[in-house]
Write a protein that holds these residues in place. Sequence first.
Motif, PDB file in Angstrom:
ATOM      1  N   SER A 172      50.841  29.020  40.961  1.00  0.00           N
ATOM      2  CA  SER A 172      51.431  29.981  40.014  1.00  0.00           C
ATOM      3  C   SER A 172      50.350  30.695  39.220  1.00  0.00           C
ATOM      4  O   SER A 172      50.470  31.879  38.911  1.00  0.00           O
ATOM      5  CB  SER A 172      52.381  29.266  39.069  1.00  0.00           C
ATOM      6  OG  SER A 172      53.404  28.647  39.805  1.00  0.00           O
ATOM      7  N   ASP A 174      57.307  33.100  44.146  1.00  0.00           N
ATOM      8  CA  ASP A 174      56.790  31.810  43.706  1.00  0.00           C
ATOM      9  C   ASP A 174      57.949  30.819  43.643  1.00  0.00           C
ATOM     10  O   ASP A 174      58.731  30.842  42.706  1.00  0.00           O
ATOM     11  CB  ASP A 174      56.132  31.957  42.326  1.00  0.00           C
ATOM     12  CG  ASP A 174      55.364  30.709  41.914  1.00  0.00           C
ATOM     13  OD1 ASP A 174      55.369  29.734  42.688  1.00  0.00           O
ATOM     14  OD2 ASP A 174      54.762  30.721  40.829  1.00  0.00           O
ATOM     15  N   GLU A 175      58.065  29.985  44.622  1.00  0.00           N
ATOM     16  CA  GLU A 175      59.207  29.067  44.752  1.00  0.00           C
ATOM     17  C   GLU A 175      60.527  29.804  44.540  1.00  0.00           C
ATOM     18  O   GLU A 175      61.314  29.447  43.666  1.00  0.00           O
ATOM     19  CB  GLU A 175      59.092  27.930  43.743  1.00  0.00           C
ATOM     20  CG  GLU A 175      57.856  27.085  43.955  1.00  0.00           C
ATOM     21  CD  GLU A 175      57.817  25.903  43.011  1.00  0.00           C
ATOM     22  OE1 GLU A 175      58.849  25.242  42.883  1.00  0.00           O
ATOM     23  OE2 GLU A 175      56.763  25.659  42.412  1.00  0.00           O
TER      24      GLU A 175
END
Lengths: 537, 293
Positions: B44, B155-156
């Motif tokens: 991240s 991101d996820e």
Amino acid sequence: MRENFAQWETLFLLNLKRDWKKIIVWILGFGLFSAAFVPAFKEIAKGNGLLGMFETLQNPAMIAMVGPTPVGTAVDYTLGAMYAHEMLLFCGLFSMVIAVLHVVGHTRKEEDLGLTELVRSFQIGRQANSFAAIMQIVFINLLLSLFISVVMISFDAETISVEGAFLFGASVGIAGIIGAAIALVMVQIMPASSSATGSTLGIIGLLYIIRAGTDVSNVDLSMLNPLGWTYLTYPFTENNWIALVFALIFSLIAVVVAFSLERGRDMGAGYLPSREGRESAANSLLSVHGLFIKLNRGTIISWLIAFIVMGAAYGSIYGDMQTFLESNEIMKQMFAQADVSIEESFTSTIMMVMIALVSILPIAIVNKLFAQENRAYLSQIFATKVTRSRLYWTSIGLAIITGAAGILIAAGSLGGTAVSAMGGRSTMEIADFLGSGFNFLPSLLFFIGLASLALGWSPKSGKVVYVYLAYSFLLNYFGGIVDLPEWFSKTAIQSWIPRLPLEDFDASIFITITLMSIALIIIGHFGYNRRDMIEGA
Amino acid sequence: MTEIVTIQGLQKKFGKFQALRDVSFTVNAGEVVGFIGPNGAGKSTAIRILLGIMKRDAGQAQIFGKDVWKDSLEIHKRISYVPGDVTLWGNLTGGEIIDLFLKLHGGGNKKKRDYLIKRFELDPKKKAKGYSKGNRQKVGLIAALSADSDLYIFDEPTSGLDPLMEAIFQEEVEKIKETGKSILLSSHILSEVERLADKVAIIRQGEIVESGSLDDLRHLTRSAITLVTEGDVAEMTNVNGVFDFEQKEDQATFSADNKHLDEILMAASKLGVKKFESVPPTLEDLFMRHYES
Ligand SMILES: Nc1ncnc2c1ncn2[C@@H]1O[C@H](COP(=O)(O)OP(=O)(O)OP(=O)(O)O)[C@@H](O)[C@H]1O
Ligand SMILES: [Mg+2]
């Protein structure tokens, strides 16, 4: 440079759309509060009212509370002069506090929540959000200023001049802008939104206390104080617009500083270093009360320090009071007739003010339990053998203990400083101050009771308790100035309690309000034990 | 091939803690790159630097050949981003927020928006404070997928989505991939990465420990082999490149280093092969190796 603010206007409009209800309440509610007391003041001004008020407010203790007037003789003390004298400092202070809460809520709070991250992935300047927030403050305060001025003018009072009304409105508005500018700087420095709010309010409190001192000793020094640039505009008398210019320049500089600080930091970070914590919990943390004490520790300590400073600031004025009496024949007669000392009279007023402020702390502690619940911090604790009653009573207990400690410290600090300031001439002892302070204990318990009731039955309305506190505080504060109908002033809990040392202690009222508060707390407990836990709403 | 994302020797410190030590990888036009690594590895953080939300301490980071910090606005015109935890303004509805995001992006497609709202079964009239975790995530996904961008950063993105919705997300990403867009996908759901990604970069403690196409990486690791032979299968233990050998009666299972596959096959055929099964390593196997080492 311009890139940093790209599309701020989109965010600005978005924020207006999100906040419109709040803005309307802000402008109408607070605007009317600032402007609409003109008829009430007309009533006071009748007969010898103006003269009496002029003399009363010459008292250094009163100057420390409401600020000075530029008027030298009672003849020149018009309705307008009195209105500005008694209202402007308070309105400015209020205006600042609201603006601070708003700015932090729209900047650092959103960062902490994670909203900013998504927004920044668009073609939005890195600082567009801060800029939009500050522009919104300017916009709201502009409307607020206009609204206040128009309302004041509409009363068509002789000495409420148009120029003065506009200056009055502008002074209240500029106060909001100053508050917002200071908040924006603290937002960059502090590690989280709560500490940004706390430190800004602390700064404002400090400015207020400093100006209390300089107003009494040398008003020119108050002109160096950002808070001074609001009430020292002296609307309706000197119409001192230049103070507003200082305020604007100061705000501009603060905002520029804030923006350059913001450019140098990462999203979510501050400038204060965060230390590495301990690897395993200290034994003192390993219990419900240990946890709650730790969670509230920062708040409790900073408030208790604030109480010490506040008590000392007001206490130091006691030395000047006798000197003032000796120089003022009318006041001397007034006090002689009433058969009370000027110190006792002031103590009974200032104690009400201080204990109202002390009450904020326990309300905050009770409300914190719901804040934690709502953010789902407690969900894993709910799933253990810890009962809800345990959480509830720990919070309430902590609130009561810190509230009582707050009274002790505030009254003790006031008394200690006062007694030493008066030297050998002292007419009061520390015990008188403590008695006067603890006399208000039932009112503090009552606020805890209301907060508990909210916690148990309608947790989202916990903030309303603050509103009621502010309401009853203002009612008492202005009740001394404006003649209010009995039933109206009795809607404030403090009005039921006799003011010590001026009046006599009333045990039955003390016990009744205490029992009522305990009942509220118990009713709240029933609700808390059976209601749904509200997470993430 | 044009490089869409170029990262070279990226470093980032939080106080004294070195979150990124040395991160380098590229995303080419039309490529889907999986960005994987254990919790706290720095995924991240690297993505936030790419978005110009955080400032790097050292190294190079460019998107579309432009500096991610200085030219972030220029870059943001052509990218879409979905974080793993979409937070929304509680008092706006999902539909309003999607529209707002599309407006902020500048290149929204109204038809695609409506289509995606239907596909993801989102109720756009509900206030955001009433959304469940998965529904908040959908708002972010719909806004990002219906914007017309050249690079998509996830991101996820599917955290909190149910398997059905996850499948829909994968289908939609494939459609975008087919139109030649580039995608940087960070995810802990390795099957998702395996299905979508052409290339992966594995990060560990702020350093890229492996990167390349999935096929290349597979090659570097071991396949799971099941073998039954006429001769004594136990002799296989001594062959180069055989690991974790286990025998049950006359059936052996072991993992084979792909570099030594030739030797292994020769040795096996000497014993007379009765049964030979080879399962290529999954991304999961690959990943575990890097996690554990
Ligand atoms: N703002 C910050 N301040 C201090 N440390 C941070 C900050 N952001 C991230 N870190 C640290 O940097 C490291 C990398 O974090 P990052 O969020 O990039 O991990 P990640 O790979 O995304 O992990 P996950 O898979 O759990 O999402 C972690 O050790 C984290 O604690
Ligand atoms: Mg992450």
